[in-house]
Design a protein around this motif. Structure first.
Motif, PDB file in Angstrom:
ATOM      1  N   ILE A 171       0.845  -1.203   0.000  1.00 29.55           N
ATOM      2  CA  ILE A 171       0.000   0.000   0.000  1.00 29.55           C
ATOM      3  C   ILE A 171       0.883   1.257   0.000  1.00 29.55           C
ATOM      4  CG2 ILE A 171      -1.625   1.354   1.423  1.00 29.55           C
ATOM      5  CD1 ILE A 171      -2.926  -1.345   2.157  1.00 29.55           C
ATOM      6  N   ALA A 172       1.934   1.179   0.845  1.00 30.94           N
ATOM      7  CA  ALA A 172       2.846   2.347   0.909  1.00 30.94           C
ATOM      8  C   ALA A 172       3.541   2.563  -0.428  1.00 30.94           C
ATOM      9  CB  ALA A 172       3.867   2.131   2.019  1.00 30.94           C
ATOM     10  N   GLN A 173       3.967   1.444  -1.040  1.00 29.53           N
ATOM     11  CA  GLN A 173       4.665   1.555  -2.334  1.00 29.53           C
ATOM     12  C   GLN A 173       3.759   2.134  -3.418  1.00 29.53           C
ATOM     13  OE1 GLN A 173       7.942   0.947  -3.402  1.00 29.53           O
ATOM     14  NE2 GLN A 173       8.218   1.101  -1.187  1.00 29.53           N
ATOM     15  N   LEU A 174       2.501   1.724  -3.388  1.00 32.50           N
ATOM     16  CA  LEU A 174       1.564   2.198  -4.413  1.00 32.50           C
ATOM     17  C   LEU A 174       1.032   3.600  -4.117  1.00 32.50           C
ATOM     18  CD1 LEU A 174      -0.503  -1.035  -5.099  1.00 32.50           C
ATOM     19  CD2 LEU A 174       1.231  -0.033  -6.562  1.00 32.50           C
ATOM     20  N   GLY A 175       1.447   4.143  -3.006  1.00 34.92           N
ATOM     21  CA  GLY A 175       1.007   5.512  -2.658  1.00 34.92           C
ATOM     22  C   GLY A 175      -0.451   5.560  -2.301  1.00 34.92           C
ATOM     23  N   LEU A 176      -0.963   4.414  -1.747  1.00 36.52           N
ATOM     24  CA  LEU A 176      -2.406   4.379  -1.445  1.00 36.52           C
ATOM     25  C   LEU A 176      -2.694   4.657   0.028  1.00 36.52           C
ATOM     26  CD1 LEU A 176      -3.410   1.265  -3.598  1.00 36.52           C
ATOM     27  CD2 LEU A 176      -3.978   3.643  -4.040  1.00 36.52           C
ATOM     28  N   VAL A 177      -1.664   5.102   0.723  1.00 40.37           N
ATOM     29  CA  VAL A 177      -1.850   5.323   2.167  1.00 40.37           C
ATOM     30  C   VAL A 177      -2.887   6.419   2.384  1.00 40.37           C
ATOM     31  CG1 VAL A 177      -0.691   5.921   4.314  1.00 40.37           C
ATOM     32  CG2 VAL A 177       0.520   4.615   2.580  1.00 40.37           C
ATOM     33  N   GLY A 178      -2.687   7.528   1.639  1.00 41.82           N
ATOM     34  CA  GLY A 178      -3.603   8.671   1.796  1.00 41.82           C
ATOM     35  C   GLY A 178      -5.037   8.277   1.508  1.00 41.82           C
ATOM     36  N   PRO A 179      -5.309   7.725   0.297  1.00 39.34           N
ATOM     37  CA  PRO A 179      -6.687   7.324  -0.009  1.00 39.34           C
ATOM     38  C   PRO A 179      -7.257   6.328   0.991  1.00 39.34           C
ATOM     39  CG  PRO A 179      -5.329   7.263  -1.971  1.00 39.34           C
ATOM     40  CD  PRO A 179      -4.413   7.584  -0.831  1.00 39.34           C
ATOM     41  N   LEU A 180      -6.406   5.422   1.455  1.00 40.12           N
ATOM     42  CA  LEU A 180      -6.882   4.413   2.391  1.00 40.12           C
ATOM     43  C   LEU A 180      -7.345   5.068   3.708  1.00 40.12           C
ATOM     44  CD1 LEU A 180      -7.033   1.304   2.330  1.00 40.12           C
ATOM     45  CD2 LEU A 180      -5.027   1.291   3.788  1.00 40.12           C
ATOM     46  N   PHE A 181      -6.512   6.032   4.107  1.00 41.59           N
ATOM     47  CA  PHE A 181      -6.873   6.761   5.340  1.00 41.59           C
ATOM     48  C   PHE A 181      -8.176   7.504   5.133  1.00 41.59           C
ATOM     49  CE2 PHE A 181      -2.423   6.474   7.054  1.00 41.59           C
ATOM     50  CZ  PHE A 181      -2.780   5.894   8.267  1.00 41.59           C
ATOM     51  N   GLN A 182      -8.263   8.079   3.966  1.00 39.46           N
ATOM     52  CA  GLN A 182      -9.454   8.866   3.649  1.00 39.46           C
ATOM     53  C   GLN A 182     -10.706   7.992   3.713  1.00 39.46           C
ATOM     54  OE1 GLN A 182      -9.241  12.218   2.956  1.00 39.46           O
ATOM     55  NE2 GLN A 182     -11.485  12.172   3.044  1.00 39.46           N
ATOM     56  N   VAL A 183     -10.559   6.823   3.066  1.00 33.12           N
ATOM     57  CA  VAL A 183     -11.694   5.893   3.029  1.00 33.12           C
ATOM     58  C   VAL A 183     -12.032   5.460   4.446  1.00 33.12           C
ATOM     59  CG1 VAL A 183     -12.430   3.582   2.293  1.00 33.12           C
ATOM     60  CG2 VAL A 183     -11.237   5.093   0.691  1.00 33.12           C
ATOM     61  N   THR A 184     -10.984   5.123   5.178  1.00 31.66           N
ATOM     62  CA  THR A 184     -11.187   4.653   6.558  1.00 31.66           C
ATOM     63  C   THR A 184     -11.876   5.743   7.364  1.00 31.66           C
ATOM     64  OG1 THR A 184      -9.051   3.624   6.252  1.00 31.66           O
ATOM     65  CG2 THR A 184     -10.006   3.455   8.450  1.00 31.66           C
ATOM     66  N   ARG A 185     -11.350   6.969   7.158  1.00 35.17           N
ATOM     67  CA  ARG A 185     -11.905   8.074   7.925  1.00 35.17           C
ATOM     68  C   ARG A 185     -13.387   8.287   7.566  1.00 35.17           C
ATOM     69  NH1 ARG A 185      -8.659  12.732   6.596  1.00 35.17           N
ATOM     70  NH2 ARG A 185      -6.897  11.632   7.486  1.00 35.17           N
ATOM     71  N   THR A 186     -13.672   8.235   6.288  1.00 30.72           N
ATOM     72  CA  THR A 186     -15.061   8.425   5.852  1.00 30.72           C
ATOM     73  C   THR A 186     -15.954   7.334   6.431  1.00 30.72           C
ATOM     74  OG1 THR A 186     -14.104   9.161   3.769  1.00 30.72           O
ATOM     75  CG2 THR A 186     -16.479   8.901   3.788  1.00 30.72           C
ATOM     76  N   VAL A 187     -15.458   6.096   6.298  1.00 35.64           N
ATOM     77  CA  VAL A 187     -16.253   4.968   6.820  1.00 35.64           C
ATOM     78  C   VAL A 187     -16.448   5.138   8.321  1.00 35.64           C
ATOM     79  CG1 VAL A 187     -16.243   2.473   7.219  1.00 35.64           C
ATOM     80  CG2 VAL A 187     -15.561   3.385   4.990  1.00 35.64           C
TER      81      VAL A 187
END
Ligand SMILES: Nc1nc2c(ncn2[C@@H]2O[C@H](COP(=O)(O)OP(=O)(O)OP(=O)(O)O)[C@@H](O)[C@H]2O)c(=O)[nH]1
Length: 785
Positions: free
Chosen positions: A729-745
């Motif tokens: 996830i870190a390599q793909l740069g998906l940390v931000g979106p993942l956090f965002q999704v988590t935060r929204t959820v």
């Protein structure tokens, strides 16, 4: 009286042809074929012209002669003609004293350009008392021939009727009517009366016979009833008389033959002083018109009208000149047609003028050659008509050629201009001069070439039209080039002002506008100088220069405004304001970022920075330099063709309207407030910091759990899986979106949960009054009702 010719004379060398089998028209072929031009029904043959052509005399012009014979029946006229001219007229069978020649016959003399007419004899037994034909045929012969051979026996001399003197008198009388005027005004009209005395025994010398005949003729002449204006005229004014005698054909056959031969030489030998066909006798009718002329004369003789030979000649001339003109015109039209299509198709035909001159000359030469022999007046009139027709045919070709030349020269001019105006270093004036001279020269040469000699056509007017168009094209060219140049200068100007404008607007200092306008003015000055240097070679007028410079200024100003507008667009100006604010609020005087502490005076710092930033809005809202001399004065409105913008130049110094300023201020306030809140929050965050010993407690308390995870293969596998997933996830740069999704959820779950809980806890409290309150009342009311 009937002829007293010997009856038992034998023709030695002419075949007998029974009168009943006489041919009625051209009966032989060849150059000596004869033709009956007037039959015994007094009809004129329509074939004479063709026969003349067959004889090869059609194109003889005036080089031919006509001779006719006149005399009593069976006096050896045909025999004499055949001997003299080698003709093939029928000769009477001497055993039957009967008329041989009926009507009038014509034959070409053998090897000579002489048309010989054998005329039906007078006193014809067959016609009885009807003297109409002999009178008419005598008149006809006299009017159409140069020499009239009067054939008579020697013993007829001195007799009135026997020598045809009565007939001659009538003929003389009419002849005076015919030629009287002509002889008077000196023109041709003389006829030679050649008296041939046959069977001359020699007892009475020729001179005596001649004297008797001359005296008889003069007596007849005297007794004529002449017109008053011609009453003094003598016989010799109109007629030449010649006399000759021939021996007896049978009794002195040899002598007869030799004397006939001698007489023949007088018709043939042009050099001889005795030559009989004198030019004065020629009727001046070209050979190709003889048939028509004779037919006309016969018609007049027939209708018993007074013979008007001049009118006949004019009529003939009109007819023939028309014919000749038509032939010349037909050939000419054929030639002209060949070039009609190319000219109409817009092509400049090479050498058209030479061709047209050639066709015209050919047609006129042809006409002149054939028609000039006819009546001069008619010839001249018809020639003028022909010239008019020729010119009217050539005129459209000439005008078409000029139009095509005009077009092609204009194309050449445009091309020359286009080629010449290539690149940067051209001199417009020189290019124009060269191109103009070239196309005008081409046109003039072409125009001169196309001229037709003998016409009053001119190409100069068309040249003037071409010049006007060249001028218009050149003006348009110059305008286009000037516009192009102005565009180029404008582009350079834009390039030059772009960076300084960005720079100065970015700094937002009080003298920002002074700096910008100074740069603009310098750049504009340079652009104007560039224009003026170039405009010199364009030969631009003062007005054009003023218009172009005005346009340049306006467009420069528009460009500057466009750049300023670009730099003061909403997001950009808000960005600028934000930066300005941030610089003052988030950084201290030394430019070091501020870390707000709970006891810092955030409010006053915020207010100061905000006020300072808001002060910029009016500065940006209008182009207002401190140095008023820098203020840009827009050129007054002029009708120049270079400006095509619809920019309202009068309001151009204003960048933001008051409403816009208010809007910007509000937007900025919201941004600034956010900064303020953030600053406040950062102080709260610093207060709520976790103490460091808590981390030590966490390690101690969580030690067992950590060991469990490490040494339990299942947990450890889960741990590894979780670490690998995190890595990916870190390599793909998906940390931000993942956090965002988590935060929204998370926030959604939190929201849902809060709502449920609120609903859950609030229900019993609100339920009771509802149950007991109005609804119950409603139930009770219902029951009572
Ligand atoms: N005595 C004499 N007889 C001649 C002479 N010439 C011709 N004849 C004859 O006269 C006759 C008539 O000859 P033509 O030549 O037919 O006479 P013509 O005058 O042409 O006759 P028409 O055409 O019928 O008027 C013929 O038989 C000839 O042989 C001549 O000089 N003297």
């Amino acid at each position: 009286m009937a002829s007293a010719a010997p009856i038992n004379l034998r023709a030695q060398d002419t075949p007998y042809v029974p009168p009943t089998s006489l041919p009625t028209s051209s009966s032989q072929t060849g150059s000596t074929a004869r033709i009956q031009i007037i039959d015994d029904e007094k009809k004129f043959t329509p074939d004479l012209a063709t026969q003349i052509e067959r004889w090869g005399l059609r194109d003889a012009g005036f080089s031919y002669n006509i001779v006719a014979v006149f005399g009593s029946q069976s006096t050896g006229k045909s025999t004499l003609l055949n001997r003299l001219f080698g003709t093939t007229f029928d000769v009477m069978d001497e055993t039957r004293r009967q008329q041989t020649t009926k009507g009038i016959w014509m034959c070409r003399g053998k090897d000579m350009g002489v048309m010989v007419m054998d005329v039906e004899g007078t006193d014809g037994r067959e016609r009885g008392e009807d003297q109409d034909f002999e009178r008419k045929s005598a008149l006809f012969s006299l009017a159409s021939s140069e020499i009239l051979i009067v054939n008579l026996w020697e013993h007829q001399v001195g007799l009135y009727q026997g020598a045809n003197m009565g007939l001659l008198k009538t003929v003389f009388e009419v002849n005076l009517g015919l030629f009287g005027k002509k002889a008077q005004d000196g023109s041709n009209g003389r006829t030679l009366l050649l008296f041939v005395i046959r069977d001359h025994i020699g007892q009475t010398p020729l001179a005596n016979l001649q004297a008797t005949l001359t005296a008889d003729l003069n007596r007849i002449w005297e007794s004529l009833s002449k017109p008053t204006d011609l009453k003094d005229r003598l016989l010799s004014d109109y007629f030449d008389l010649a006399f000759t005698a021939l021996p007896h054909k049978i009794l002195s056959a040899d002598k007869f033959e030799s004397e006939v031969q001698e007489l023949r030489t007088r018709f043939v030998d042009k050099e001889s002083s005795d030559y009989l066909f004198k030019p004065a006798y020629h009727k001046r009718i070209p050979a190709d018109g003889v048939a028509f002329y004779m037919e006309g004369i016969w018609e007049q003789v027939q209708t018993n009208k007074d013979l008007d030979l001049p009118t006949q000649q004019e009529l003939l001339a009109q007819f023939r000149c028309d014919e000749i003109s038509a032939v010349a015109l037909a050939e000419f039209n054929e030639q002209a047609k060949s070039q009609k299509r190319p000219v109409e198709g817009g092509r400049v035909v090479e050498g058209l003028g030479a061709m047209m001159n050639n066709w015209r000359t050919q047609a006129l030469t042809r006409y002149d050659r054939d028609a000039s022999r006819y009546h001069k007046g008619v010839y001249g009139r018809k020639r003028a008509d022909l010239v008019a027709v020729l010119d009217s045919t050539l005129s459209p070709l000439f005008l078409g050629q000029l139009k095509n030349l005009h077009k092609s020269c204009l194309v050449t001019f445009k091309k020359e201009m286009l080629d010449g105006l290539h690149g940067e270093d051209y001199d417009f004036a020189n290019v124009f001069k060269r191109a103009r001279e070239k196309s005008e020269r081409t046109f003039s040469e072409g125009g001169k070439e196309a001229l037709v000699e003998g016409t009053d056509w001119s190409w100069e007017e068309e040249l003037e039209l071409l010049r006007d168009e060249i001028r218009a094209v050149a003006d348009q060219c110059r305008k286009d080039e000037t516009t192009k140049m102005i565009n180029l200068i404008e582009r350079n100007l834009k390039k030059h002002i772009s960076e300084p404008v960005e720079l100065h607007l970015g700094k937002a200092s009080p003298d920002m506008w002074d700096e910008i306008l100074r740069v603009f003015r310098d750049t504009l000055d340079k652009a104007e100088k560039t224009y003026l240097t170039k405009a010199k070679s364009f030969n631009c007028t003062e007005e054009e220069n003023t218009a172009a410079l005005d346009a340049l200024r306006k467009r420069g100003w528009v460009a500057l405004r466009a750049k300023i507008d670009e730099q003061t667009a909403d997001p950009i100006i808000l960005g600028k304001l934000r930066n300005h604010f941030e610089e003052r609020f988030r950084y201290d005087e030394q430019g070091v970022p501020r870390v707000w502490k709970p006891d810092d005076d955030i409010d006053s710092a915020f207010m100061k920075a905000k006020d300072q930033t808001l002060d910029l809005v009016p500065l940006y809202s209008k182009i207002s330099p401190k140095d008023t001399s820098l203020e840009f004065n827009l050129p007054s409105e002029s009708n120049d063709s270079f400006s095509n913008d619809d920019f309202d130049l009068s309001t151009s110094p204003v960048i933001f309207t008051e409403t816009k300023c208010l809007d910007l201020t509000n937007k900025f306030r919201r941004d600034a407030d956010a900064y303020y809140v953030e600053a406040k929050r950062s102080t709260v965050a610093s207060i709520a910091q976790i103490p460091y010993w808590i981390y030590g407690v966490l390690v101690v308390l969580g030690w067992n759990e950590a060991m469990l995870v490490l040494f339990n293969p299942l947990y450890f596998a889960f741990l590894l899986l979780a670490m690998a997933t995190s890595y990916i996830i870190a390599q793909l740069g998906l940390v931000g979106p993942l956090f965002q999704v988590t935060r929204t959820v998370g926030s959604e779950i939190q929201r849902q949960a809060t709502a449920r809980l609120r609903e859950h806890f609030s229900q019993p409290v609100l339920a009771e009054p509802v149950q007991v309150g109005p609804s119950r009342d409603r139930e009770e009311v219902g029951q009572i009702q």
